[in-house]
Design a protein around this motif. Structure first.
Motif, PDB file in Angstrom:
ATOM      1  N   LEU A 171       0.828  -1.204   0.000  1.00 25.24           N
ATOM      2  CA  LEU A 171       0.000   0.000   0.000  1.00 25.24           C
ATOM      3  C   LEU A 171       0.867   1.261   0.000  1.00 25.24           C
ATOM      4  O   LEU A 171       0.632   2.199  -0.776  1.00 25.24           O
ATOM      5  N   THR A 172       1.887   1.282   0.869  1.00 26.07           N
ATOM      6  CA  THR A 172       2.775   2.445   0.936  1.00 26.07           C
ATOM      7  C   THR A 172       3.533   2.610  -0.368  1.00 26.07           C
ATOM      8  O   THR A 172       3.743   3.725  -0.852  1.00 26.07           O
ATOM      9  N   ARG A 173       3.921   1.486  -0.949  1.00 25.07           N
ATOM     10  CA  ARG A 173       4.649   1.533  -2.217  1.00 25.07           C
ATOM     11  C   ARG A 173       3.803   2.182  -3.306  1.00 25.07           C
ATOM     12  O   ARG A 173       4.284   3.028  -4.069  1.00 25.07           O
ATOM     13  N   THR A 174       2.519   1.805  -3.379  1.00 24.88           N
ATOM     14  CA  THR A 174       1.621   2.391  -4.378  1.00 24.88           C
ATOM     15  C   THR A 174       1.479   3.888  -4.171  1.00 24.88           C
ATOM     16  O   THR A 174       1.506   4.675  -5.122  1.00 24.88           O
ATOM     17  N   ARG A 175       1.356   4.304  -2.913  1.00 24.07           N
ATOM     18  CA  ARG A 175       1.228   5.732  -2.617  1.00 24.07           C
ATOM     19  C   ARG A 175       2.496   6.493  -3.012  1.00 24.07           C
ATOM     20  O   ARG A 175       2.430   7.606  -3.540  1.00 24.07           O
ATOM     21  N   MET A 176       3.658   5.902  -2.759  1.00 23.13           N
ATOM     22  CA  MET A 176       4.909   6.554  -3.110  1.00 23.13           C
ATOM     23  C   MET A 176       5.080   6.622  -4.632  1.00 23.13           C
ATOM     24  O   MET A 176       5.600   7.606  -5.171  1.00 23.13           O
ATOM     25  N   GLN A 177       4.625   5.601  -5.331  1.00 24.54           N
ATOM     26  CA  GLN A 177       4.669   5.626  -6.791  1.00 24.54           C
ATOM     27  C   GLN A 177       3.812   6.768  -7.329  1.00 24.54           C
ATOM     28  O   GLN A 177       4.233   7.504  -8.232  1.00 24.54           O
ATOM     29  N   GLU A 178       2.622   6.915  -6.772  1.00 30.30           N
ATOM     30  CA  GLU A 178       1.725   7.993  -7.203  1.00 30.30           C
ATOM     31  C   GLU A 178       2.334   9.361  -6.905  1.00 30.30           C
ATOM     32  O   GLU A 178       2.251  10.282  -7.728  1.00 30.30           O
ATOM     33  N   ARG A 182       3.427  12.254  -9.699  1.00 29.27           N
ATOM     34  CA  ARG A 182       2.916  13.637  -9.629  1.00 29.27           C
ATOM     35  C   ARG A 182       4.063  14.643  -9.601  1.00 29.27           C
ATOM     36  O   ARG A 182       4.011  15.679 -10.273  1.00 29.27           O
ATOM     37  N   LEU A 183       5.103  14.337  -8.829  1.00 25.61           N
ATOM     38  CA  LEU A 183       6.245  15.240  -8.745  1.00 25.61           C
ATOM     39  C   LEU A 183       6.930  15.386 -10.101  1.00 25.61           C
ATOM     40  O   LEU A 183       7.320  16.483 -10.499  1.00 25.61           O
TER      41      LEU A 183
END
Length: 244
Positions: A171-178, A182-183
């Protein structure tokens, strides 16, 4: 600002001494990464993808060929290239802000400018409320955000990431990918992202370069179309890796 990266006949070997022959790690490689592009370097462990990234960063000396950033040959590390590793490598005795500010000292910036950049970068990665927390008070995902902020605060032209999310839960990995996506869309920085995960490469990048073999070499080079995942493209990439 972003810059193009070019590899011209780049080859790397390790272990050369007066008594021992070198072990080739990366075969002669020619690649170009346009300014503002996002490329995933995909392949199994030992195929030379991290070595390639290290050569772009200036940490690894080529045995042959050259690396150029913005047309200038890379002869060592420089402020135009920011690096994010899988290990966060944060100082435990410094706060999130302190870790980012410390990394900016090498640029000779005034203290007020270091603080401004650190706070802005931490806000950019969603840590505006955690700037005074120490690493032990942060989750793994938050620590990796600090590591990302540390690289972004230097305002690099090229951002290099070596499997930065490999140790995170799904879950954290997916959020960091997103967050990273965006950045990149906002800053337009040239991004090279090393991974061994096909799905991660396809989710993040607009281009996937597949490496494999010993010494490592390019097995495939694929543009990633916008929109829903393309099963046929995934199958071609898996075929390069022998996992299809």
């Amino acid at each position: 600002m972003s810059r193009a990266v070019r590899l011209e006949g780049l080859a790397v070997d390790y272990g050369r001494t007066s008594r021992r022959a070198a072990v080739p790690v990366l075969d002669r490689t020619d690649l170009e990464f346009p300014a503002g592009s996002f490329t995933a370097l995909l392949g199994p462990s030992g195929c030379g993808k991290s070595t390639l990234l290290g050569a772009v960063a200036g940490f690894v000396r080529p045995a042959a060929g050259r690396v150029a950033v913005g047309g200038t040959q890379v002869c060592g590390p420089g402020p135009d290239r920011g690096m994010v590793f899988q290990q966060y490598a944060l100082f435990p005795w410094r706060t999130a802000r302190g870790n980012v500010e410390f990394a900016l000292k090498r640029f000779g910036l005034p203290r007020t400018e270091r603080r401004r950049r650190a706070l802005a970068a931490l806000a950019e990665v969603g840590l505006a409320d955690g700037v005074e927390r120490y690493p032990a008070q942060l989750s793994g995902g938050m620590q990796q955000r600090v590591a990302l902020a540390r690289a972004l605060a230097a305002e690099p032209d090229v951002l290099l990431l070596d499997e930065p999310f490999g140790a995170l839960d799904a879950l954290t990995r997916t959020r960091m990918q997103e967050l990273l996506r965006r950045l990149w869309q906002r800053t337009g920085t040239t991004v090279l992202f090393v991974t061994h995960d096909i799905d991660e490469a396809l989710a993040l990048a607009e281009r996937v370069v597949v490496l494999g073999g010993t010494p490592g070499r390019v097995l495939g080079d694929h543009a990633v179309p916008e929109g829903p995942a393309d099963p046929a493209l995934r199958a071609r990439i898996a075929g390069h890796l022998g996992t299809g």
